[in-house]
Design a protein around this motif. Structure first.
Motif, PDB file in Angstrom:
ATOM      1  N   ARG A   1      27.230  51.406  42.735  1.00 45.47           N
ATOM      2  CA  ARG A   1      25.660  51.948  42.583  1.00 45.47           C
ATOM      3  C   ARG A   1      25.375  51.758  43.928  1.00 45.47           C
ATOM      4  O   ARG A   1      25.119  50.939  44.603  1.00 45.47           O
ATOM      5  N   GLY A   2      25.525  52.847  44.545  1.00 49.75           N
ATOM      6  CA  GLY A   2      24.868  53.127  45.984  1.00 49.75           C
ATOM      7  C   GLY A   2      26.210  52.667  46.860  1.00 49.75           C
ATOM      8  O   GLY A   2      27.443  52.884  46.561  1.00 49.75           O
ATOM      9  N   ASP A   3      25.904  51.524  47.638  1.00 50.25           N
ATOM     10  CA  ASP A   3      26.968  50.963  48.465  1.00 50.25           C
ATOM     11  C   ASP A   3      27.581  49.684  47.644  1.00 50.25           C
ATOM     12  O   ASP A   3      28.244  48.899  48.299  1.00 50.25           O
ATOM     13  N   GLU A   4      26.797  49.230  46.452  1.00 47.16           N
ATOM     14  CA  GLU A   4      27.224  48.035  46.078  1.00 47.16           C
ATOM     15  C   GLU A   4      28.220  48.284  44.805  1.00 47.16           C
ATOM     16  O   GLU A   4      28.089  49.177  43.943  1.00 47.16           O
ATOM     17  N   VAL A   5      29.293  47.446  44.973  1.00 51.09           N
ATOM     18  CA  VAL A   5      30.163  47.456  43.986  1.00 51.09           C
ATOM     19  C   VAL A   5      29.852  46.643  42.777  1.00 51.09           C
ATOM     20  O   VAL A   5      29.497  45.442  42.863  1.00 51.09           O
ATOM     21  N   VAL A   6      29.663  47.300  41.441  1.00 46.30           N
ATOM     22  CA  VAL A   6      28.919  46.648  40.550  1.00 46.30           C
ATOM     23  C   VAL A   6      29.993  46.300  39.160  1.00 46.30           C
ATOM     24  O   VAL A   6      29.705  45.637  38.605  1.00 46.30           O
ATOM     25  N   SER A   7      30.977  46.832  39.404  1.00 48.13           N
ATOM     26  CA  SER A   7      32.052  46.569  38.424  1.00 48.13           C
ATOM     27  C   SER A   7      33.330  46.818  38.742  1.00 48.13           C
ATOM     28  O   SER A   7      33.619  47.806  39.789  1.00 48.13           O
ATOM     29  N   ARG A   8      34.395  46.007  38.432  1.00 48.62           N
ATOM     30  CA  ARG A   8      35.713  46.252  39.025  1.00 48.62           C
ATOM     31  C   ARG A   8      36.770  45.882  37.930  1.00 48.62           C
ATOM     32  O   ARG A   8      36.547  45.069  36.929  1.00 48.62           O
ATOM     33  N   GLY A   9      37.745  46.564  37.772  1.00 45.80           N
ATOM     34  CA  GLY A   9      38.887  46.253  36.685  1.00 45.80           C
ATOM     35  C   GLY A   9      40.141  47.134  36.832  1.00 45.80           C
ATOM     36  O   GLY A   9      40.302  47.622  38.011  1.00 45.80           O
ATOM     37  N   ASN A  10      40.736  47.167  35.792  1.00 45.88           N
ATOM     38  CA  ASN A  10      41.992  48.122  35.679  1.00 45.88           C
ATOM     39  C   ASN A  10      42.436  48.187  34.341  1.00 45.88           C
ATOM     40  O   ASN A  10      41.883  47.881  33.421  1.00 45.88           O
ATOM     41  N   GLY A  11      43.414  49.255  34.378  1.00 44.13           N
ATOM     42  CA  GLY A  11      43.909  49.525  32.993  1.00 44.13           C
ATOM     43  C   GLY A  11      44.298  48.686  31.938  1.00 44.13           C
ATOM     44  O   GLY A  11      43.967  48.615  30.686  1.00 44.13           O
ATOM     45  N   ARG A  12      44.520  47.290  32.450  1.00 43.22           N
ATOM     46  CA  ARG A  12      45.047  46.131  31.420  1.00 43.22           C
ATOM     47  C   ARG A  12      43.926  45.628  30.826  1.00 43.22           C
ATOM     48  O   ARG A  12      44.075  44.767  29.822  1.00 43.22           O
ATOM     49  N   ALA A  13      42.817  45.787  31.453  1.00 37.81           N
ATOM     50  CA  ALA A  13      41.476  45.458  30.923  1.00 37.81           C
ATOM     51  C   ALA A  13      41.307  46.007  29.555  1.00 37.81           C
ATOM     52  O   ALA A  13      40.482  45.304  28.715  1.00 37.81           O
TER      53      ALA A  13
END
Length: 263
Positions: A190-202
């Motif tokens: 969201r703008g410059d802020e990372v608000v969520s991370r993950g990958n396919g295994r999730a």
């Protein structure tokens, strides 16, 4: 609430329909339904699905929810759920969405699969699913709830079309052979802020696991996935609440980018 005051399937569906049209959420349904089984919840969803189809809405796919084991545990279930995707729920990549169109939106990053041939077997395999997938694109599901304050359990979200809202598909399709659908990393900003991370295994260990589950369930429900259908396979990371005008940019390694803009 006494037994004589419990909501019928049709009455619960009518409450959800009215909430969707008015933008005013309702109290949870789980303690008000005359029957609170999984089947009863899907019966409520089906009443409104049939009503929307009768109004001329075009069914274009399905969404899979509850693909996170942690969320399943929170809601006391051991399987995902599904909801219907209609053509008027689709939003263009980066196209402004008026917040007034939604009640209490949240966003989550997903991988969308577009099916190239019908999936009609009683039980599908990886080979069936891979062979039937025309292409994949990054997606943002804009989830929403007609239940006030997101006070939901399994019955509430299923009856409410799996808390569906809108969805955004990326515009650069990829073959499944062109990226790693299981180990691909996802980042949402969201703008410059990372608000969520993950990958396919999730997503149930792999989005393909989720898609196979859906294909099997849809056959049992008598509404199999057909060529051209979109599958939103489930969240790759935590969902993020949207409370003000903002832009969310998702990048999925090997698959590309997609953006949702709230105005």
């Amino acid at each position: 609430m006494g037994a004589d005051q419990m909501l019928s399937t049709e009455a619960a569906a009518a409450l959800l329909m009215a909430a969707a049209r008015s933008g005013q959420p309702i109290a949870p349904l789980r303690e008000r339904l005359a029957a609170t089984s999984q089947e009863a919840a899907y019966a409520v969803q089906e009443v409104n699905t049939q009503a929307w189809l009768a109004e001329g809405r075009r069914l274009v796919g399905r969404k899979i929810g509850l693909t996170s084991l942690a969320v399943q545990a929170q809601l006391g279930v051991d399987q995902p759920d599904f909801g219907m995707l209609f053509a008027d729920m689709a939003v263009g990549d980066g196209e402004p969405v008026a917040l007034s169109r939604l009640i209490q939106p949240k966003v989550e990053a997903e991988i969308a699969l577009v099916i190239g041939r019908d999936l009609t077997h009683e039980r599908h395999t990886y080979a069936d699913l891979i062979g039937a997938t025309e292409y994949a694109v990054p997606a943002i599901e804009i989830v929403d709830s007609r239940i006030e304050k997101w006070n939901i359990r399994f019955v509430d979200t299923v009856a409410d079309n799996a808390s569906s809202g809108l969805f955004v598909l990326g515009g650069q399709p990829r073959k499944l052979s062109d990226f790693d659908i299981t180990d691909c990393a996802m980042e949402m900003r969201r703008g410059d802020e990372v608000v969520s991370r993950g990958n396919g295994r999730a997503c149930l260990g792999s989005p393909l696991n989720a898609a196979i589950w859906l294909a099997d369930v849809m056959v049992r429900c008598g509404r199999p996935l057909l060529a051209g259908d979109i599958i939103l396979t489930g969240a790759l990371g935590p969902m993020v609440a949207v409370s003000e005008p903002s832009r969310y940019d998702v990048r999925i390694a090997g698959l590309g980018t997609v953006s949702a803009l709230f105005a």
